[in-house]
Design a protein around this motif. Structure first.
Motif, PDB file in Angstrom:
ATOM      1  N   TYR A 165       0.869  -1.186   0.000  1.00 54.90           N
ATOM      2  CA  TYR A 165       0.000   0.000   0.000  1.00 54.90           C
ATOM      3  C   TYR A 165       0.897   1.224   0.000  1.00 54.90           C
ATOM      4  N   ASN A 166       0.750   2.082  -1.008  1.00 51.35           N
ATOM      5  CA  ASN A 166       1.688   3.178  -1.227  1.00 51.35           C
ATOM      6  C   ASN A 166       1.070   4.552  -0.995  1.00 51.35           C
ATOM      7  N   ALA A 167       1.899   5.490  -0.567  1.00 51.00           N
ATOM      8  CA  ALA A 167       1.488   6.881  -0.366  1.00 51.00           C
ATOM      9  C   ALA A 167       2.670   7.792  -0.659  1.00 51.00           C
TER      10      ALA A 167
ATOM     11  N   ASP B  69      -2.365  13.839   6.942  1.00 50.08           N
ATOM     12  CA  ASP B  69      -3.543  13.747   7.807  1.00 50.08           C
ATOM     13  C   ASP B  69      -4.834  13.650   7.004  1.00 50.08           C
ATOM     14  N   LEU B  70      -4.774  14.046   5.730  1.00 49.72           N
ATOM     15  CA  LEU B  70      -5.950  14.015   4.866  1.00 49.72           C
ATOM     16  C   LEU B  70      -5.633  13.233   3.600  1.00 49.72           C
ATOM     17  N   ALA B  71      -6.666  12.747   2.935  1.00 44.49           N
ATOM     18  CA  ALA B  71      -6.483  12.017   1.690  1.00 44.49           C
ATOM     19  C   ALA B  71      -5.773  12.898   0.673  1.00 44.49           C
ATOM     20  N   THR B  72      -4.745  12.353   0.046  1.00 42.73           N
ATOM     21  CA  THR B  72      -3.944  13.087  -0.929  1.00 42.73           C
ATOM     22  C   THR B  72      -3.756  12.238  -2.176  1.00 42.73           C
ATOM     23  N   ASN B  73      -3.892  12.857  -3.341  1.00 46.14           N
ATOM     24  CA  ASN B  73      -3.724  12.145  -4.600  1.00 46.14           C
ATOM     25  C   ASN B  73      -2.314  11.566  -4.702  1.00 46.14           C
TER      26      ASN B  73
ATOM     27  N   PRO C   6      -6.710  22.684 -11.672  1.00 45.86           N
ATOM     28  CA  PRO C   6      -6.641  22.936 -10.225  1.00 45.86           C
ATOM     29  C   PRO C   6      -7.461  21.912  -9.435  1.00 45.86           C
ATOM     30  N   ILE C   7      -6.874  21.406  -8.346  1.00 48.69           N
ATOM     31  CA  ILE C   7      -7.546  20.416  -7.519  1.00 48.69           C
ATOM     32  C   ILE C   7      -8.439  21.122  -6.506  1.00 48.69           C
ATOM     33  N   PRO C   8      -9.724  20.818  -6.523  1.00 50.03           N
ATOM     34  CA  PRO C   8     -10.647  21.517  -5.617  1.00 50.03           C
ATOM     35  C   PRO C   8     -10.422  21.151  -4.158  1.00 50.03           C
ATOM     36  N   THR C   9     -10.903  22.013  -3.279  1.00 46.80           N
ATOM     37  CA  THR C   9     -10.855  21.783  -1.838  1.00 46.80           C
ATOM     38  C   THR C   9     -12.287  21.742  -1.301  1.00 46.80           C
ATOM     39  N   PRO C  10     -12.669  20.752  -0.523  1.00 44.49           N
ATOM     40  CA  PRO C  10     -11.850  19.595  -0.099  1.00 44.49           C
ATOM     41  C   PRO C  10     -11.577  18.644  -1.263  1.00 44.49           C
ATOM     42  N   THR C  11     -10.565  17.791  -1.085  1.00 44.33           N
ATOM     43  CA  THR C  11     -10.179  16.846  -2.124  1.00 44.33           C
ATOM     44  C   THR C  11     -11.324  15.873  -2.411  1.00 44.33           C
ATOM     45  N   PRO C  12     -11.692  15.723  -3.690  1.00 45.97           N
ATOM     46  CA  PRO C  12     -12.768  14.781  -4.022  1.00 45.97           C
ATOM     47  C   PRO C  12     -12.353  13.345  -3.761  1.00 45.97           C
ATOM     48  N   GLU C  13     -13.320  12.445  -3.841  1.00 49.33           N
ATOM     49  CA  GLU C  13     -13.030  11.030  -3.607  1.00 49.33           C
ATOM     50  C   GLU C  13     -11.974  10.537  -4.587  1.00 49.33           C
ATOM     51  N   LEU C  14     -10.985   9.825  -4.074  1.00 53.07           N
ATOM     52  CA  LEU C  14      -9.891   9.316  -4.889  1.00 53.07           C
ATOM     53  C   LEU C  14     -10.260   7.920  -5.388  1.00 53.07           C
ATOM     54  N   VAL C  15     -10.522   7.818  -6.670  1.00 50.03           N
ATOM     55  CA  VAL C  15     -10.985   6.564  -7.265  1.00 50.03           C
ATOM     56  C   VAL C  15      -9.792   5.691  -7.650  1.00 50.03           C
ATOM     57  N   VAL C  16      -9.845   4.417  -7.290  1.00 51.12           N
ATOM     58  CA  VAL C  16      -8.804   3.451  -7.627  1.00 51.12           C
ATOM     59  C   VAL C  16      -9.398   2.403  -8.562  1.00 51.12           C
ATOM     60  N   ASP C  17      -8.756   2.226  -9.717  1.00 48.67           N
ATOM     61  CA  ASP C  17      -9.156   1.180 -10.658  1.00 48.67           C
ATOM     62  C   ASP C  17      -8.299  -0.058 -10.415  1.00 48.67           C
ATOM     63  N   TYR C  18      -8.936  -1.211 -10.378  1.00 52.36           N
ATOM     64  CA  TYR C  18      -8.228  -2.456 -10.095  1.00 52.36           C
ATOM     65  C   TYR C  18      -8.137  -3.311 -11.354  1.00 52.36           C
TER      66      TYR C  18
END
Length: 424
Positions: free
Chosen positions: A159-161, A166-170, A209-221
């Motif tokens: 699992y990578n970051a 503290d908050l979800a980040t792309n 530009p990335i909106p605030t708050p950050t939208p849901e980060l979608v992961v494709d599998y």
């Protein structure tokens, strides 16, 4: 030399305090390689001159084992000769951790490994160390292994970051966000068989530009699954594999496959001849479908497949027309010498269209690879090679450049790998 003696003495003293058996091994590698690139990865454009450089890998490997613990630490520096001045105070790439893991053996069958590690299986088509690349390839992962006499099961997780947050980040690194896999190997008579199931999750990238708050980060599998089989006899050996891919990639559905077969026969104790074929699926350029039909071998040591000039699947040829590769393998070994000649005949697996929308010939070209190696010393090996691509107009349509130009590649490499300390 005095510093080396001090390090060796320190390790020996530390080992003497142990109450259980310890094993310590320290080895060093320096690997300079000269390359002449005149149409490497793609035909050289008209009027351009070839690139030349010397790359260099320096590695220090420290291996330690005591009781149920096994650890490995590999530090490396990868550089191009001359990429910094002679009086520089800093390096371009600095020192990197190639491997840094710890393993605990619960008993003779079960173990767990955590940290930065090489993941490599079978012929390295899907998972490989990528040792040809000076930087190699390793993963931050957890690995659980079960192993007995004839069977092995590996379960891997990652699992990578980008960093602590503290908050979800792309996730901006061009890598999977999450990965899980199962690899099973068994022996059935004289046949070795492996089964692989790999699930990779790639996060859809947000654009500025990335909106605030950050939208849901979608992961494709996307799922990659299949089998690898090999067997050998006194005078011959053979292997084959089939892998499929399904799921999603960048919101597009995936349906792709890779199939291959290789047979090698020992004409004499020194001379071996082989024949092989590989088909990697692709999508016609005339197709308007958004689905992904092109197989991509993810984390494989792709330099070792489909020609050494890296025209296919080495950071390229993704989501393209696929590939058919028919090849011969001729190898000769005599004491300290090794020679190999490997011609490839490449064809597109699907339709390529020209600027007028007409179908082009599927034949892409022929590549001839020649390599040699010589064991200078038990710690020193010399190797080199020459490759030439005879591309067609269809190749130029796919890759650009100029196929009428002489497209070739040559290299010479020295691998120095002494063991500097060993204690048991």
């Amino acid at each position: 030399m005095n510093l080396l003696k001090k390090i060796s003495l320190s390790l020996l003293v530390m080992g003497s305090f142990g109450v259980t058996a310890q094993e310590i091994d320290v080895n060093f590698q320096i690997r300079p390689r000269y390359e002449f690139r005149n149409g490497f990865k793609a035909p050289i454009p008209y009027g351009e001159n070839p690139g030349q450089f010397i790359s260099n890998r320096t590695r220090l490997n420290l291996n330690f084992k005591q009781d149920k613990f096994v650890t490995k630490l590999t530090m490396q520096n990868v550089r191009i000769w001359g990429d910094v001045g002679t009086t520089t105070k800093s390096d371009v790439n600095g020192i990197q951790l190639f491997e840094a893991w710890a393993q605990y053996n619960f008993d003779e069958k079960w173990s767990m490994r955590l940290g930065r590690q090489v993941i490599s299986y079978d012929n390295q088509r899907i998972f490989g160390e990528l040792d040809w690349a000076q930087q190699g390839q390793s993963h931050d992962a957890a690995l659980v292994t079960y192993k007995n006499k004839n069977n092995q099961l590996d379960l891997g997780f990652a699992y990578n970051a980008n960093s602590e947050t503290d908050l979800a980040t792309n996730y901006v690194v061009p890598l999977y966000k999450t990965m899980q896999y199962a690899w099973y190997h068994t022996e059935i008579g004289k046949i070795n068989m492996s089964l692989l199931f790999l699930n990779t999750g790639y996060e859809n990238k947000l654009t500025a530009p990335i909106p605030t708050p950050t939208p849901e980060l979608v992961v494709d599998y996307m799922q990659t699954f299949g089998t690898y089989l090999n067997t050998k006899n006194k005078n011959w050996d053979a292997n084959m594999w089939f892998y499929g891919q399904t799921g999603k990639n960048n919101s597009s559905s995936v349906s792709a496959y890779d199939a291959a077969f290789n047979f090698n026969y020992y004409m004499t104790e020194k001379f071996k001849a082989g024949l092989g074929y590989e088909l990697l699926s692709g999508k016609s350029q005339a197709s308007s479908s958004k689905s992904v039909k092109s197989f991509y071998p993810l984390f494989g040591t792709n330099h070792g497949f489909n020609g050494l000039m890296d025209y296919f699947y080495v950071g390229n040829h993704k989501n393209s027309v696929g590939l058919q590769d028919v090849f011969l393998k001729l190898g000769y070994t005599n004491k300290k010498w090794q020679f190999a000649l490997m011609p490839h005949m490449f064809s597109a697996a699907n339709t390529v269209i020209d600027v007028n929308g007409k179908k082009m010939d599927d034949y892409l070209g022929t590549e001839i690879d020649f390599t040699m190696g010589y064991a200078v010393h038990k710690f020193v090996n010399l190797s080199g090679g020459y490759s030439q691509m005879f591309g067609t107009d269809t190749m130029q349509r796919l890759k650009g450049g100029d196929v009428d130009h002489t497209n070739n590649w040559a290299w010479v490499m020295v691998n120095i790998n002494p063991q500097i300390f060993s204690f048991k």
